[in-house]
Design an enzyme around this catalytic site. Structure first.
Site, PDB file in Angstrom:
ATOM      1  N   ASP A 120      30.882  36.947  88.157  1.00  0.00           N
ATOM      2  CA  ASP A 120      30.842  36.868  89.621  1.00  0.00           C
ATOM      3  C   ASP A 120      31.633  38.013  90.253  1.00  0.00           C
ATOM      4  O   ASP A 120      32.430  37.807  91.177  1.00  0.00           O
ATOM      5  CB  ASP A 120      31.393  35.513  90.086  1.00  0.00           C
ATOM      6  CG  ASP A 120      30.948  35.160  91.509  1.00  0.00           C
ATOM      7  OD1 ASP A 120      29.961  35.755  91.988  1.00  0.00           O
ATOM      8  OD2 ASP A 120      31.576  34.288  92.129  1.00  0.00           O
ATOM      9  N   VAL A 129      44.450  21.539  78.636  1.00  0.00           N
ATOM     10  CA  VAL A 129      45.673  21.888  79.360  1.00  0.00           C
ATOM     11  C   VAL A 129      46.901  21.715  78.497  1.00  0.00           C
ATOM     12  O   VAL A 129      47.959  22.262  78.795  1.00  0.00           O
ATOM     13  CB  VAL A 129      45.832  21.064  80.668  1.00  0.00           C
ATOM     14  CG1 VAL A 129      44.706  21.335  81.611  1.00  0.00           C
ATOM     15  CG2 VAL A 129      45.990  19.586  80.371  1.00  0.00           C
ATOM     16  N   SER A 130      46.805  20.954  77.417  1.00  0.00           N
ATOM     17  CA  SER A 130      47.961  20.764  76.555  1.00  0.00           C
ATOM     18  C   SER A 130      48.434  22.089  75.971  1.00  0.00           C
ATOM     19  O   SER A 130      49.617  22.270  75.681  1.00  0.00           O
ATOM     20  CB  SER A 130      47.633  19.788  75.423  1.00  0.00           C
ATOM     21  OG  SER A 130      46.614  20.308  74.592  1.00  0.00           O
TER      22      SER A 130
END
Length: 632
Positions: free
Chosen positions: A463, A327-328
């Site tokens: 998906d 996430v950084s």
């Protein structure tokens, strides 16, 4: 979502002032042009909306010198542009001012009671740093639209306060041919240049001067969009090499050519000088932002946002190391929401706000979002989402980390009309017609084309199903839910995940992950669009196996008869193009081949579906195609 800070506006203003002398002449008449109203269509045979149309566009430096970026701008595939543009290699670079014909769908769109209905093609553009409606209209879209028109069709956006990441509709001007006044098959949108006249434009497109005057009037205004009627598309003259050899000087009778080349050289020199100066400005701006604002980033609510910052909470130290590392990279790209913001938006994640599964609807600062609640393993989805940005993919707006319950929240744009599944299989007062269904199929295919061909490494969604296809306010499709997506192809896994009825045979049997598994699932969605049937019936039979058994006959007439019996009963109430229906059926069956190597590529699928869409609009003079399916 990032909001432009004051220094962004200052830089944007400075660039505008710098370019103003070059742009002023291009927009003098366009300042009051809010678009072209749709013709009075009391007689449905006069004008057929929507229709297939084209725009004339030129490759321009520095950003639009390849089909990949131009196709992304117009939300098409490279093949859809290269075919009508007479370009043999879609992956080759383009020369400055190389001509292109770009296919679009022209629609009559109601704006409001003041402006009525305007004829345009709906192109969604994501606002980037330093963008304005004016600059994007004149530079990116080359005056094929105008900024007053952009303001009219985006009443919820303030032109002087745009935010990075905002999605704005840019109405590309177009017009459908009037069958009672012209025998033309297509209209080509063309922006008048200072050296143009009616004769030169007619010669360029292989049409008559009278036909141009009949549609546009006798007077032409520089940088206005006009509509050129043609019975067939012109064959554009394309360069045979990337760098053309210069013609010998001194023995040519074409003195004008030498003057033109000299003017081009001078123009390029001026342009490169401006670009060099702008590059220096960008570097200075970057240094200013990175160095002087670096301290500002430190100490902020890294995982909680400004409102949700918890100070020196010891629980942050126990957070998943992998998640923190991933996430950084996202902090500069997405808004970091505070957990209390999400709680307030959903009334404590009350069931009243539940959309589907673990996705909630919530309003923050006047903006509606879809909030997806997940566990820490969300970093895989975040890692993929930060690489993709396309109009046919649901956009990630931001995220939030809540370590107390080990939860992650992904905040997406809210897509108003819900899932394709609900429109096909749930009771609704309004049903989808064939034109809308076909447009949805093309949108899904374009989204898959982007993740399969325009990301490095390629992304496999894994998906694809009707409940993961969302429809916006204009009934345009967006692919959602990248929770199972895989970055990289031709992998093998022992962990089989997915939705029964959509899973490809090779993945189910051997765990083989490739883009062809998305192609298989997409084929099943096409069957849903055609038949309106569930992918697994009450007796446990899968739809794709039933389709293959039904349409394995070689006789096309028998296949067409079976298709009529197999169609969604809703579509029997309308007039549909049998050619278009059969075309989509053939694409669907090809996608379902048990051998993945024999399934079509997504590029071929997009091209085939666009031809099916074109067939749906090809009407004879009486308003009906030569081969139509009519309810009996």
């Amino acid at each position: 979502m990032k909001t432009l800070k004051p220094h962004h506006h200052q830089l944007s203003t400075f660039i505008f002032i710098l370019l103003f002398p070059f742009l002023k002449s291009q927009t003098a008449r366009q300042q009051n042009n809010t678009g072209y109203t749709c013709p009075n269509n009391n007689n449905n045979n006069n004008n057929t909306y929507p229709c297939q149309t084209y725009v004339y566009y030129k490759a321009t430096p520095p950003n639009y010198l390849d089909l990949a970026t131009i196709s992304d701008l117009f939300q098409l595939s490279r093949l859809m542009i290269s075919k009508p543009s007479n370009i043999s290699s879609p992956s080759s670079p383009l020369l400055p001012n190389q001509p292109l014909l770009i296919p679009l769908t022209c629609s009559c769109n109601f704006i409001n009671t003041t402006f009525g209905s305007i004829s345009y093609s709906n192109i969604t553009y994501t606002i980037k740093p330093n963008d304005t409606f004016f600059l994007v209209s004149t530079i990116n879209f080359q005056n094929l639209t105008t900024y007053p028109s952009v303001q009219v069709v985006n009443p919820n956006l303030v032109a002087t306060n745009l935010s990075i990441g905002d999605n704005a509709v840019f109405p590309i001007f177009c017009k459908c041919p009037d069958k009672t006044k012209t025998n033309s098959s297509f209209m080509i949108s063309y922006v008048v240049q200072p050296h143009d006249n009616v004769s030169s434009i007619a010669s360029m497109f292989g049409t008559s001067e009278k036909s141009i005057v009949d549609v546009n009037g006798e007077r032409l205004y520089d940088y206005d969009t006009i509509f050129v009627p043609v019975t067939e598309l012109p064959v554009l003259k394309q360069p045979s090499t990337i760098v053309p050899s210069p013609a010998p000087r001194g023995n040519s009778d074409d003195g004008d050519d030498d003057d033109d080349k000299s003017g081009i050289v001078k123009g390029l020199a001026i342009g490169l000088g401006i670009l060099g100066f702008l590059l220096i400005l960008v570097i200075v701006f970057w240094f200013y932002r990175e160095v002087l604002f670096k301290k500002e980033k430190k100490g902020k609510g890294l995982y909680f946002g400004d409102k949700g910052y918890k100070g020196n909470d010891e629980k942050k130290k126990k957070m998943d190391v992998n998640f923190m590392a991933n996430v950084s990279d996202c902090l500069d790209k997405y808004r970091v929401f505070g957990f209390d913001e999400l709680v307030e938006a959903t009334d404590g994640f009350d069931e009243r706000f539940l959309i589907q599964g673990s996705v909630y609807k919530g309003e923050i600062d006047g903006q509606v979002y879809a909030i997806k609640k997940m566990k820490w393993n969300a970093y895989e989805e975040l890692k993929i989402l930060q690489k993709v940005n396309h109009g046919n993919l649901v956009k990630l707006e931001g995220f939030c980390i809540e370590p107390e319950e080990s939860n992650c929240y992904l905040v997406y744009e809210y897509v108003e009309n819900g899932s394709l599944y609900s429109w096909l299989h749930e009771d609704k007062n309004e049903k989808l017609n064939w034109v809308t269904r076909l447009r949805i199929a093309v949108d899904i295919a374009n989204g898959l084309l982007y993740i399969h061909e325009h990301t490095r490494p390629k992304v496999v969604h894994k998906d694809i199903k009707s409940s993961n296809i969302l429809l916006d306010s204009n009934m345009r499709a967006k692919i959602a839910n990248f929770g199972l997506a895989k970055s990289g192809i031709n992998a093998i896994t022992m962990h089989i995940v997915g939705t029964q009825g959509y899973i490809s045979p090779e993945y189910l049997a051997d765990g083989i992950v490739s883009t062809k598994m998305d192609v298989f699932s997409f084929g099943i969605v096409l069957l849903e669009l055609i038949s309106g049937k569930e992918v697994i019936d009450e007796e446990g039979n899968v739809l794709w196996a039933s389709a293959i058994k039904t349409f394995e006959v070689k006789n096309e007439q028998e296949k067409a008869r079976r298709l009529k019996e197999w169609l969604d009963r809703t579509m029997l109430k309308e007039t549909c193009s049998m050619e278009s229906l059969m075309g989509v059926l053939h694409v669907a069956i090809a996608c379902l081949n048990r051998d993945p190597s024999k399934r079509p590529s997504i590029i071929d699928i997009v091209y085939s579906l666009s031809k099916c869409e074109e067939a749906g609009f090809e009407l004879s003079d009486d308003g009906f195609g030569s081969e139509r399916l009519v309810a009996r």
